[in-house]
Design an enzyme around this catalytic site. Structure first.
Site, PDB file in Angstrom:
ATOM      1  N   ASP A 211     -26.267  16.360  20.610  1.00 35.81           N
ATOM      2  CA  ASP A 211     -25.620  17.172  21.155  1.00 35.81           C
ATOM      3  C   ASP A 211     -26.847  17.843  22.288  1.00 35.81           C
ATOM      4  O   ASP A 211     -28.212  18.187  22.581  1.00 35.81           O
ATOM      5  CB  ASP A 211     -25.767  19.529  20.582  1.00 35.81           C
ATOM      6  N   ASP A 336     -15.076  21.041  22.352  1.00 34.25           N
ATOM      7  CA  ASP A 336     -15.497  22.518  23.160  1.00 34.25           C
ATOM      8  C   ASP A 336     -14.229  22.343  24.680  1.00 34.25           C
ATOM      9  O   ASP A 336     -14.310  23.065  24.947  1.00 34.25           O
ATOM     10  CB  ASP A 336     -16.031  22.222  23.931  1.00 34.25           C
TER      11      ASP A 336
HETATM   12  O1  TEU Z   1     -21.832  21.915  23.601  1.00 33.69           O
HETATM   13  C1  TEU Z   1     -22.593  21.411  25.390  1.00 33.69           C
HETATM   14  C2  TEU Z   1     -21.615  21.518  26.376  1.00 33.69           C
HETATM   15  O2  TEU Z   1     -21.732  22.246  27.468  1.00 33.69           O
HETATM   16  C3  TEU Z   1     -20.119  22.161  26.305  1.00 33.69           C
HETATM   17  O3  TEU Z   1     -19.023  21.639  25.959  1.00 33.69           O
HETATM   18  C4  TEU Z   1     -20.285  23.839  26.754  1.00 33.69           C
HETATM   19  O4  TEU Z   1     -18.779  24.392  25.485  1.00 33.69           O
HETATM   20  C5  TEU Z   1     -19.382  23.854  27.973  1.00 33.69           C
HETATM   21  O5  TEU Z   1     -19.890  23.163  29.086  1.00 33.69           O
HETATM   22  C6  TEU Z   1     -19.167  26.037  28.124  1.00 33.69           C
HETATM   23  O6  TEU Z   1     -18.192  25.728  29.514  1.00 33.69           O
HETATM   24  C7  TEU Z   1     -22.549  21.494  22.543  1.00 33.69           C
HETATM   25  C8  TEU Z   1     -21.498  21.625  21.758  1.00 33.69           C
HETATM   26  O7  TEU Z   1     -20.380  20.162  21.516  1.00 33.69           O
HETATM   27  C9  TEU Z   1     -21.084  22.786  21.399  1.00 33.69           C
HETATM   28  O8  TEU Z   1     -20.091  23.243  20.372  1.00 33.69           O
HETATM   29  C10 TEU Z   1     -21.972  23.856  21.752  1.00 33.69           C
HETATM   30  O9  TEU Z   1     -21.993  25.060  21.552  1.00 33.69           O
HETATM   31  C11 TEU Z   1     -22.726  23.335  23.357  1.00 33.69           C
HETATM   32  O10 TEU Z   1     -23.740  22.726  22.502  1.00 33.69           O
HETATM   33  C12 TEU Z   1     -24.170  24.491  22.519  1.00 33.69           C
HETATM   34  O11 TEU Z   1     -25.073  23.815  21.023  1.00 33.69           O
END
Ligand code: TEU
Ligand code: CA
Length: 555
Positions: A211, A336
């Site tokens: 992540d 996301d």
């Molecule tokens: O996501 C990272 C991330 O920065 C994004 O896709 C985020 O949701 C978006 O930029 C917000 O506008 C990862 C994971 O996939 C996500 O579900 C988590 O919330 C995030 O990291 C934190 O762990």
């Protein structure tokens, strides 16, 4: 799933991954939340689709403030999702079917409920060093803590620093306030994280997703960002390659299938992360192509997708990664993102065609495709009508922030409805029974009303369905070495068209994708046979029909 260096393109290029958002996939015990046993019960569906590897989103103990991306223990199972026995059963059953599991490692931050953070809060200096704590200005109090160390913004809205009165320090949280960023400059932290990888390796896990892993290396000097939200200082940070190499080496995962989620990254960095000579990761996710409908890069404003820009980005990344020896993860969709057919296609007039067009476009590229649960059915964004149907912390924060920025509640809702992460998180539609067969209880998040038509059972029985089309694309990748390992080159085309060719040992494939609901000029092709198309009948030469995605092959 070990990937040898020489045959890397064939190996990685012949695999298809499937992403399971565990909360929303399949609920085995009627509490409304998907779980590990739910996945085990659905494995034969995934065998039918033909996928090789399941990326399962985090199922570790967690307060679930960010649906499991706030981990409080990396080596155990969140009871809501099951037990270690359930995990081991899933792992055995998947392996028996030739399917590998890819675990989601959230190593940029921990939950503030993690014992490390709790010890830090209690004043233990060893654990304070595990996080990004910075002393407050002299005279700071709980009521008036003064200025945060920098003006950086949290990705979920608001300042990225939180004041802790009893320590008189601030800690960094690039995401929710309950997700504290780890201090990767501390060797002890790096060794703890490598130990976690070894733990899951000992359980037989052979693939990992990391992540936001390009955010782990923060700059030594913390300064205000007067041009942006701070991301330019910590994305692809100063020691990132060194730390990744160490993690891979010490975690014992070199040569396994791994993917890193790279936030606001660059082509050059992603070549570095995924070129096998560096012994970092197999491949990277980047998000540039999913920002072509963000006006000026702003997620929380709306515009039509810019297809010319989309083509430019695909060309740059596809050709650039090939030249630099890197490897792309290919995707439109994840937990996301709003559903891509609702966003880039036309789900009212050309639901099937536009859902399939998107798949043609990425599945024939150079890289490893990822299918996000329900994408293979053409699931659409939610049909939610009020804000209280949403659960996601980011969506709820921005509903408020958008109103603070002057939008009316109605406008704020419209923007959230188009951009919310929950719009891609509605439960998987298995059949047309109550709650789409996802749960016998009350689902944690509402379903899309169209599940009575768009569901796995109906689509598996229909050879002309979106599901059957995805299945064909998965099979095609396994059959055609040119898709797995061929060169890639983008071809000039009309503004709403994306076209590219693949070539290997004298075999050539040309892919043409019409990103619009009107006819577009296609390429003048010299013969060739249709390899795959979302239309049954061949078009008149030089014409692409609405949302047509067609590939021709010359052997
Ligand atoms: O996501 C990272 C991330 O920065 C994004 O896709 C985020 O949701 C978006 O930029 C917000 O506008 C990862 C994971 O996939 C996500 O579900 C988590 O919330 C995030 O990291 C934190 O762990
Ligand atoms: Ca459950």
């Amino acid at each position: 799933m070990t990937i040898g260096n020489n045959s890397r393109a064939y190996e990685l290029g012949s695999k298809v991954c499937y992403q399971i958002y565990i909360r929303s996939f399949s609920d085995s015990n009627g509490d409304g939340i998907g779980d590990l046993r739910g996945i085990t019960q659905r494995l034969d569906y995934l065998v039918d689709l033909g996928v090789d590897c399941l990326w399962i989103t985090p199922f570790f103990p967690s307060p679930q403030n960010d649906n499991g991306y706030d981990v409080s223990d990396y080596c155990a199972i969140e009871p809501v999702f099951g037990t270690m026995d359930d995990f081991e059963e899933l792992s055995r059953e998947a392996e028996a079917r030739g399917i590998g599991l890819m675990l989601d490692m959230v190593f940029n931050h921990t939950s503030t409920s993690h014992v490390w953070f709790q010890k830090a809060l209690a004043g233990d200096p060893t654990y304070i060093e595990y996080y990004k704590f910075v002393d407050a200005e002299p005279g700071a109090t709980a009521e008036n803590p003064g200025n945060p160390p920098t003006n950086w913004e949290s990705k979920f809205g608001g300042n990225a620093w939180e004041y802790v009165p009893q320590l008189n320090k601030w800690y960094l949280h690039l995401f929710d306030v309950s997700q504290a960023d780890l201090n990767w400059d501390n060797p002890q932290v790096r060794s703890e994280l490598a130990k976690i990888l070894r733990f899951w390796r000992s359980k037989g896990v052979g693939a990992f997703r990391f992540d936001v892993v390009n955010l782990i290396s923060k700059p030594e000097v913390l300064e205000n960002d007067y041009e942006g939200d701070g991301r330019r200082f910590y994305s692809d940070g100063p020691h990132i390659h060194e730390y990744l190499q160490e993690l891979v080496r010490e975690g014992g995962i070199d040569g396994l299938m791994t993917v890193g989620e790279m936030s606001s990254t660059s082509l050059e960095s992603c070549i570095g992360y995924s070129n096998p000579d560096n012994h970092e990761l197999s491949m990277t996710f980047n998000f540039h192509h999913l920002k072509v409908d963000y006006p000026g890069g702003e997620k929380w404003e709306l515009m039509e997708p810019d297809i010319v820009r989309l083509r430019e980005l695909f060309a740059t990344w596809q050709e650039g990664m090939a030249t630099g020896g890197g490897w792309n993860a290919l995707f439109w969709s994840n937990h996301d993102q709003p559903r891509p057919n609702s966003r880039f296609g036309d789900t009212d007039r050309y639901w099937r065609e536009s859902s399939e067009l998107l798949a043609v476009c990425t599945h024939l590229m150079r890289g490893t495709p990822y299918i996000y649960q329900g994408e293979e059915l053409g699931q659409t964004i939610s049909d939610f009508t009020t804000i209280d149907q949403y659960r996601d912390v980011e969506s709820l924060n921005y509903y408020r922030i958008l109103q603070e920025r002057g939008h009316s509640p109605k406008e704020a809702f419209e923007i959230v409805h188009a951009r919310s992460r929950d719009d891609g998180r509605t439960p998987m539609a298995w059949d047309d029974s109550a709650n789409a067969g996802f749960t016998s209880g009350e689902p944690w998040l509402g379903l899309s009303g169209n599940y009575t038509q768009i569901n796995a059972k109906a689509e598996m029985a229909d050879s002309a369905s979106v599901y059957s089309f995805f299945k064909r694309l998965v099979a095609l990748r396994k059959a055609e070495r040119t898709i797995q390992a061929g060169s890639i080159h983008f071809i000039e085309s009309a503004d709403k068209v994306i076209a590219y060719e693949r070539e290997l040992d004298g075999t050539r494939i040309v892919v043409q994708c019409n990103f619009s609901g009107v006819e577009q000029p296609g390429l003048a092709l010299d013969g060739g046979e249709v390899l795959v198309s979302n239309y049954d009948e061949p078009a008149a030469p030089g014409i692409l029909r609405p949302w047509e995605g067609t590939a021709h092959i010359w052997r």
